[in-house]
Design a protein around this motif. Sequence first.
Motif, short mmCIF file in Angstrom:
data_model
loop_
_atom_site.label_atom_id
_atom_site.label_comp_id
_atom_site.label_asym_id
_atom_site.label_seq_id
_atom_site.Cartn_x
_atom_site.Cartn_y
_atom_site.Cartn_z
N THR A 51 -12.96 57.53 65.48
CA THR A 51 -12.33 57.24 64.20
C THR A 51 -12.60 55.79 63.84
O THR A 51 -12.50 54.91 64.69
CB THR A 51 -10.80 57.49 64.30
N TRP A 53 -13.29 52.78 60.26
CA TRP A 53 -13.08 52.42 58.86
C TRP A 53 -14.45 52.33 58.19
O TRP A 53 -15.46 52.21 58.86
CB TRP A 53 -12.31 51.10 58.72
N PHE A 67 -8.76 54.97 50.24
CA PHE A 67 -8.39 56.22 50.86
C PHE A 67 -8.02 55.91 52.30
O PHE A 67 -8.87 55.51 53.07
CB PHE A 67 -9.53 57.24 50.79
N ASP A 68 -6.77 56.07 52.62
CA ASP A 68 -6.27 55.69 53.94
C ASP A 68 -6.05 56.94 54.78
O ASP A 68 -4.96 57.46 54.87
CB ASP A 68 -4.97 54.90 53.80
N ARG A 69 -7.14 57.41 55.32
CA ARG A 69 -7.09 58.55 56.24
C ARG A 69 -8.19 58.35 57.27
O ARG A 69 -9.20 57.69 57.00
CB ARG A 69 -7.24 59.87 55.52
N PRO A 70 -8.02 58.91 58.44
CA PRO A 70 -9.07 58.75 59.46
C PRO A 70 -10.36 59.46 59.04
O PRO A 70 -10.32 60.55 58.47
CB PRO A 70 -8.49 59.42 60.70
N ILE A 71 -11.48 58.80 59.29
CA ILE A 71 -12.78 59.43 59.16
C ILE A 71 -13.51 59.21 60.48
O ILE A 71 -13.17 58.32 61.25
CB ILE A 71 -13.62 58.87 57.99
N GLU A 98 -13.94 62.19 49.22
CA GLU A 98 -13.53 61.14 48.27
C GLU A 98 -14.72 60.37 47.72
O GLU A 98 -14.62 59.76 46.66
CB GLU A 98 -12.58 60.15 48.95
#
Length: 100
Positions: A51, A53, A67-71, A98
């Motif tokens: 994971t 940023w 967009f604050d979610r894990p990628i 996104e």
Amino acid sequence: MRRHLEAIETEPEYAGKTTLFILPDFGRDADDDAGGNGFQHHRTGDALSRTTWMMALGAGVREGLVFDRPIDSTDLVPTLGSMLGFTASFSQGKPIQELL
């Protein structure tokens, strides 16, 4: 990073056609993972350690959105494939919706 994009945009062949993706080469272990090494390390190889940023700016990217979610770092290639029209069939990741 905006200065880098501005410098690139001074070149006519790149102006309005360049997108930058900035991300670390891999993710980090969580600080609260007793079996991990904390955020400053990255040795476990579990899913959480992939994971990361990412920052994207330039042509085709909406400005000012977060967009604050894990990628996963593995999501970059399928995302580029979707944006540029190639298939990333051997990739383990998924396109980042996104950015599409």
